[in-house]
Scaffold this motif. Sequence first.
Motif: not given
Length: 248
Positions: A126-147
């Motif tokens: 959600g924040t702007a960043y320089p085009d020349a800087t490498p960025v690594y996007r982390v995505s997560m899908n929690v399929q089970r969250f058991e308590s």
Amino acid sequence: MMFARLPRPPRGLVRGAVVAGAVAGLAALAACSSPSSRFYTLGADSAAGSAAPVSARTSAAPPWLIEVAPVDVPPQVTRNQLVVQTGPTQVQVLEQERWASLPGDEIRRALSTSLTQQLGTIDVYGTAYPDATPVYRVSMNVQRFESWPGSHALIDAVWSVRAVRSASIMTCRSVVSEPVGGGYDALVEGHRRALQRISMQVASAVQAMAVAAPVAAPQGKGAVSGGKASVVGVPACPSDGGAAVAGS
């Protein structure tokens, strides 16, 4: 001396006033005796120590950045109340035991905090960043969250690390179960430990992706149409609970 007799109020009016007073008293008593809600968070860091104030400072820009996307969680736990397992096919929604925010937000915030601390970088979602800087996007899908109170806390998540502006991507799965004691504090702490183990795997994946940076495709055999970048040496998923699902 003569005394005038005051008119007696109707019996119905007296009875109604008594009933209304009794109802009001019972309502006040119930309001005082109803248990208050307790709120839990996954974001607290036990290693952070005391909450001493920190002076504002500007750190040097890291060589690369991360972008932690919103986290998907199963629909049955997408609520503020804690949802606990009472059997293989039964759950219980606890009205007085609640998350400080929705579980997906709690997981994303805790994951972001852990990764930025481990990697010494910045989450620029959600924040702007320089085009020349490498960025690594982390995505997560929690399929089970058991308590499971008094037994274990389980997180089963599929996650990926993608190099922004590149075709390089690593997709993995982590299934982590942490034993817990009695009480809901122990249950939440179990989820915190499980998420911390997963965040360590994600951090290792980001570091491996940063080392295996994309290079330009050679001309001729194996060249990508249009001369676009090619990905070589996409690393495997971390060995501690992370199973490879897909590559580039």
